[in-house]
Design an enzyme around this catalytic site. Structure first.
Site, PDB file in Angstrom:
ATOM      1  N   ASP A  18      85.374   2.694 -23.279  1.00 31.56           N
ATOM      2  CA  ASP A  18      86.704   2.805 -22.660  1.00 31.56           C
ATOM      3  C   ASP A  18      87.642   3.355 -23.734  1.00 31.56           C
ATOM      4  OD1 ASP A  18      89.259   2.471 -21.638  1.00 31.56           O
ATOM      5  OD2 ASP A  18      88.887   0.449 -20.856  1.00 31.56           O
ATOM      6  N   HIS A  19      87.988   4.619 -23.605  1.00 27.51           N
ATOM      7  CA  HIS A  19      88.735   5.262 -24.681  1.00 27.51           C
ATOM      8  C   HIS A  19      90.164   4.770 -24.814  1.00 27.51           C
ATOM      9  CE1 HIS A  19      89.546   8.188 -27.770  1.00 27.51           C
ATOM     10  NE2 HIS A  19      88.336   8.692 -27.656  1.00 27.51           N
TER      11      HIS A  19
END
Lengths: 470, 373, 363
Positions: free
Chosen positions: A440-441
């Site tokens: 999850d950036h």
């Protein structure tokens, strides 16, 4: 004004009488209550008195004739200003509601069973058809809350038994008993249907349509194909089957959508020589301590990930968009994606960071068995912090997995195959696999994700590294 | 049919006579005469008016039934003296429990007689508030109300014990010869005697329980039953308004003195049918009816009044009043209707009831289903 | 009511001087408000509280005075409230109820006892033609706040007429309220609410439970709304998910045992104590059956034309799409109540109820 005296019911339900003797003749003056005719009923001989003052205009029935209660028997010419008396005086009894004064007296408001009126318009039955199966407001009689009671459910107009709104999560099937029996007789599982009745009630039509739809003779696949779906409605031309999205499938779809379209996914890949892990695996298979434990390469991938996460705890977190917080978890509930007959489930091993390899193996075995038996509980699937998905078991090299909602990373473990690899300058066959880590950036930058994946790769390449890093 | 000795102060011809001591017992002739003397000429004129109005009302209602305006009528014809005479002796504070034929008592009590019509027209039950004139509703289960009267009297006793001073002295219950056979009527005597309750049992023996003569109810005078329960009694000529008045006065003083219940049998005659559904020609003779016509209670009082010099205008005036009453009853009856069907759900209970409310709502729903098309 | 005695100029004996307001002193304190009492004593405590609170409450019945009632339910009350307010009557049930009606018409609140269920029938006429109908007949002008207490039900090894369950006959008569407690708490509360109600109430006391103990509450809701609710609402004894068991009076304890037995086999039963037979709390039962999908009704009265039939019909209508099985009833047979050696199998015992649960779950 001419008034007609109708035969009253002279005694509690008698229906007719014979006229015996007329006591007056046409042209005679009569006073109110003066006996005008003698009639005979089943019970007795009775004199009937005139209701009015006036002149006899006509004897409407001959002596000896039988008349029904309500038939006119005598016509009297009455003076037009016939007094109404004090009809409106203040008395209980509802006289105000009735006709004015004498009005249509002398037979029109007969009590008991007399006075055959024209039939008032009979109530018509409602046309049946389109809404035939619906319960409509069929029985508001059944449940109406006590109006003046102190109970909260006191607003009377809503019958409490009206069908509640359709609830797709409601596992109960709502159907009339005959419909249930029909389904049972046809071997149809009602949970596979969506009812077309109000509130999701399954109708007879629904069952029959489903049953007809499943008939193989309209199946449009290859010649000789048998229907292979267990649920759904086959279109009449046999070319499509519609299956309602329910339970596991629906939940999976929801999770995927929420995850994929909320968290910006980035995936990093590593190709790893895992020969030394495979050697360790082979050695442990003969180890007495692991005698009854089912050992697989996946186990080592899981253990490697646990060690990597310990080195980089920031990845064991989730993004709380509502509160704009990142929640770091100080425990690892390691999820393992499992494919079951009902679909994808992701149970997790609680506190996987604190248990030994053997316990991890046991946990994986339990989790797998439960999933196969469709006994995975909601608790098993809740509060995961990071997940492993074993695509390798299908012979696939790698993939770009979608995060389990609420987690920040997921590791895909691919198939292990013998591939040419360079060792000490020579090309030799080694056991090689591919690892992929989606992150999850929002909270996991490329560097963090890469370091974590790199650590996993390092351990699997050289399990002794775990000794250095623990 | 047997005629037994009853207390009589006014002959069928309208002549005053002295009370027979044997029949006056347990009262003395002097006591009876003293009570009779309470009735002044003015009182007797009032009694006459009450009786004529009662009969006019009764006649009109009977006609109305024959015209189909009432489903049923229960005639009081012939019993005016027993009802009016006794009622004039009862203090307004004393509660009266009638059976279903005591229109003459209602008249004396001051009810608007038209209030009696709706129950027979079928537009409602009951018809008046018992507390308005201390006149209970008509009870159509024969004899059931005798127990209510006794219980009410027991309530008065309890009031006394609690020191409540403005309580009434007695309760009076009217019933007929047929009712004396009912278990409840006998249990009423048991309880009244056991408690020494201040209740006057006033039996109008009108000789017929529909078609069954009194002899079938009992082989000996009905008042003698009271002896078996330890209750004193008097038998009076029920068509003699003066004797009925005097006997009732005696009885009520007895009760007010705390001596317990009393029982009066007033021998009278049901000159009409039991109800308008009845046909007396099937079970009694014209001779018998003629015998009693000669003993008509109103005729004998009129004879007395005329002998005492009351002017013809008085009688004419009373007749006219009777006709006016008849017209008024006629008009009222023809206009009397029931309310909307939903009123049947009212007053089933004195407090809110879930089942009744549920059914009321179901009825409304039924109606609206009919309207929606 | 009014002030005490003043001079009185009528003939006859002077009335007894009595204090007009609070009860004479000897009423024992109800400090035992939280005590665990057998139901018979709980009813006694309830009667005592009602009589202390309201001087117009009068008890009448056979043997209720010095004997204290054949079940001792009125024990001590005549001693404490006097023979005027706790009256032994002649042996005549119709007379007892009929005079009670008269006392109510005179402004009192009579509480009469019919000694045994099987002896109520002489009073049936007074109860159904008069007591039930006077308010309706008078269009609300007249009230008859009479409570009729009736020990009922079997399972006590009695002879003929001492084990009846006639409640359906009265429930079928509009104008009457018919209630029955199953616990001491409800007995204590509901007898007081019944007395406070302006309606005639048949108060059926399960004699087989007279000696079962239970706590009684410290307070009772006697507001008009509280009285209506208290005399109309069912009580959930325990929650469950697989089947609803509904009953009243003596059967509630049996249903609770059946639920426990069923739980051992993995069946979760919900138990409802109906408490009021008229009006029946359909809402409570329907809400429960919508969740469980199954209903078993149990009562000692015969199944044939019994209260369970009314409940079954109503539930079948309201829960038609929710029922997994037809409503089943477990009750007496269409025979006169048998000799007591057979009563165990005539009554809805544990085995017969478990059998019904099984049949329900088989569908």
């Amino acid at each position: 004004m001419r008034k007609e005296f109708r035969l009253p019911d002279p005694g509690e339900g008698l229906t007719d009488a014979d006229v015996v003797t007329w006591l007056v003749a046409v042209g005679d003056t009569v006073t109110v209550n003066q006996p005008v005719v003698e009639i005979e009923t089943a019970k007795s001989l009775v004199e009937l008195p005139s209701p009015w003052d006036g002149t006899v205009a006509a004897l409407l029935v001959a002596e000896g004739a039988n008349v029904q209660v309500g038939d006119p028997i005598l016509a009297v010419e009455v003076a037009d200003d016939a007094a109404t008396g004090d009809a409106g005086s203040a008395l209980v009894g509802g006289e105000a509601a009735g006709g004015a004064g004498e009005g249509e007296s002398g037979g029109s408001v007969l009590v008991g069973y007399g006075s055959r009126q024209a039939d008032p318009g009979r109530r018509r039955l409602r046309p049946r058809g389109v809404d035939a199966e619906g319960p409509a407001t069929s029985s508001p009689a059944a449940v109406v809350p006590l109006a003046p009671a102190p109970q909260p459910a006191a607003s009377a107009p809503q019958p409490a038994d009206a069908a509640p709104a359709y609830d797709p999560d409601d596992p109960r099937v709502r159907a009339k008993p005959p419909v249930r029996k029909l389904a049972r007789d046809l071997g149809i599982d009602l949970t596979a249907l969506r009812g077309s009745g109000p509130g999701g009630i399954i109708t007879r039509g629904d069952v029959l349509a489903y049953s007809n739809a499943a008939k193989p003779d309209t199946y449009a696949g290859y010649p000789g194909d048998e229907p292979w779906l267990t649920g759904g409605v086959v279109s009449p031309d046999g070319r499509r089957t519609r299956v309602p999205v329910r339970s596991v499938r629906r939940r999976t779809a929801e999770a995927m959508v929420s995850s994929a379209f909320t968290a910006p996914h980035v995936t990093v890949f590593a190709t790893v020589d895992v020969t030394r892990t495979m050697e360790l695996l082979a050695r442990l298979k003969t180890d007495r301590e692991f005698k009854d434990i089912h050992l697989t390469p996946l186990l080592f991938a899981m253990k490697a990930l646990l060690i990597a996460v310990r080195r980089h705890p920031e990845i064991n977190a989730s993004w709380d968009d509502e509160t704009q917080e990142i929640v770091y978890k100080h425990y690892i509930n390691l999820g393992v994606a499992a494919s079951t007959p009902r679909g994808l489930v992701v149970p997790n091993i609680k506190d996987a960071h604190r248990i030994s390899l053997k316990e991890l193996a046991q946990g994986l075995a339990d989790l797998t068995a439960a999933a196969r038996a469709n006994k995975t509980t909601p608790a098993d699937m809740s509060d995961g912090t990071i997940t492993v998905t074993n695509v390798g078991v299908f012979g696939i090299d790698t993939g770009t997995p979608i995060l389990n909602p609420g987690e920040a990373a997921i590791l895909a473990f691919g198939a292990i195959r013998q591939m040419p690899w360079v060792v000490d300058g020579q090309v030799v066959p080694r056991h090689v696999t591919q690892l992929a880590l989606s992150m999850d950036h929002r909270l996991v930058d490329g560097e963090l994700g890469s370091r974590v994946l790199g650590d996993v790769a390092r351990i699997m390449e050289d399990p002794a590294q775990a000794m250095v890093w623990s | 049919m047997t005629e037994t000795e009853t207390l009589q102060l006014l002959t069928p011809a309208g002549e005053r006579i002295a009370p027979n001591p044997a029949v006056a017992h347990p009262a003395t002739p002097e006591q009876i005469a003293a009570y009779a003397a309470e009735l002044t000429l003015s009182d007797l004129r009032a009694a006459y008016r009450n009786m004529v109005r009662t009969r006019a009302f009764d006649r009109e209602a009977t006609s109305l039934q024959r015209q189909g305006e009432l489903g049923l009528w229960v005639p009081s014809l012939g019993q005016e003296a027993a009802q009016v005479g006794s009622a004039l002796a009862i203090p307004a504070a004393d509660m009266i429990y009638p059976s279903y034929r005591e229109h003459g008592v209602a008249e004396v009590r001051g009810l608007d007689l038209r209030e009696i019509i709706p129950v027979f027209r079928g537009t409602r039950h009951g018809g008046w508030d018992p507390k308005a004139h201390n006149f209970h509703l008509y009870t159509f289960v024969i004899g059931a109300h005798t127990l209510h009267a006794v219980g009410h009297a027991m309530g008065l006793q309890q009031d006394r014990r609690r020191g409540i001073v403005d309580t009434a002295d007695a309760v009076v219950v009217y019933f007929g010869d047929g009712a004396t056979s009912q278990g409840d009527a006998n249990e009423a005597l048991v309880f009244a005697s056991s408690a020494e309750a201040p209740v006057l049992f006033f039996l109008q023996n009108n000789h017929w329980a529909i078609s069954v003569p009194t002899e079938r109810q009992s082989r000996f005078p009905l008042a003698n039953r009271a002896d078996g329960f330890g209750i004193p009694h008097l038998r009076v000529d029920g068509n003699d308004v003066v004797a009925c008045y005097a006997a009732t006065r005696y009885a009520l003083d007895h009760i007010a003195a705390g001596h317990g219940p009393f029982y009066i049998e007033a021998e009278t005659y049901r000159m009409g049918a039991h109800t308008t559904s009845d046909d007396p020609t099937r079970y009694r003779t014209r001779e018998e009816e003629a015998h009693w016509l000669a003993r008509d209670p109103i005729a004998r009082l009129r004879a007395l009044l005329e002998a005492d010099g009351v002017e013809p205008e008085f009688f004419a005036g009373v007749e006219a009043e009777g006709r006016e009453l008849g017209a008024s009853v006629r008009a009222f009856t023809r206009a009397n209707t029931a309310g909307d069907f939903t009123e049947v759900f009212d007053h089933v209970y004195a407090s809110p009831n879930a089942q009744v409310e549920r059914e009321r709502a179901a009825w409304d729903a039924y109606l609206s289903r009919g309207e929606s098309r | 009511m009014n002030a005490p005695v003043v001079a009185h100029d009528r003939k006859g004996p002077a009335p007894h001087a009595r204090p007009g307001t609070t009860a004479a002193g000897a009423a024992p304190s109800s400090g035992a408000a939280h005590a665990s009492l057998p139901m018979a004593q709980a009813i006694n405590a309830g009667l005592r509280a009602a009589m202390t609170r309201d001087e117009s409450v009068i008890l009448m019945g056979e043997d209720i005075g010095p004997l204290g009632g054949v079940f001792r339910v009125t024990d001590g009350l005549q001693r404490d409230f006097g023979a005027d307010r706790v009256r032994d009557t002649p042996l005549a049930e119709s007379g007892i109820v009929g005079t009670a009606i008269g006392m109510a018409l005179a402004g009192y609140r009579p509480v009469v006892e019919i000694q045994f269920d099987g002896f109520i029938f002489p009073a049936f006429n007074q109860i159904t033609t008069q007591l039930a109908k006077l308010t309706y007949r008078s269009q609300g002008d007249v009230r008859v706040p009479v409570v009729i207490r009736v020990p009922y039900g079997g399972d006590i090894g009695a002879i003929e007429h001492h084990s009846e369950s006639p409640e359906a006959l009265f429930a079928h008569t509009a104008g009457l309220r018919v209630v029955t407690p199953s616990t001491s708490a409800d007995a204590f509360t509901m007898i007081q609410q019944a007395i406070a109600s302006p309606d005639p109430v048949l108060f059926f006391e399960p004699k087989a439970r007279y000696w079962s103990r239970g706590e009684i509450p410290a307070t009772v809701d006697l507001t008009p709304d509280g009285v209506v609710a208290g005399l109309s609402r069912a009580r959930t004894v325990q929650h469950g998910t697989d089947v609803t068991l509904a009953g009243y009076g003596p059967t509630v304890a049996t249903l609770t045992k059946a639920a426990a037995a069923a739980a051992e086999d993995g069946i979760s039963a919900e138990v409802l104590d109906l408490r009021s037979i008229s009006p029946l709390d359909f809402d409570a039962v329907i809400e429960s059956v919508r969740r469980t999908g199954r209903l078993v009704v149990a009562h000692e009265a015969a199944e044939y034309y019994g209260p369970g039939a009314e409940l079954a019909a109503r539930v079948a209508e309201a829960c038609f799409y929710d029922l997994e099985a037809p409503v089943l009833r477990v009750g007496g047979f269409h025979t006169p109540y048998p000799a007591n050696r057979h009563e165990h199998d005539h009554l809805p015992n544990l085995d017969r109820i478990l059998d019904a649960i099984d049949r329900s779950l088989d569908y």
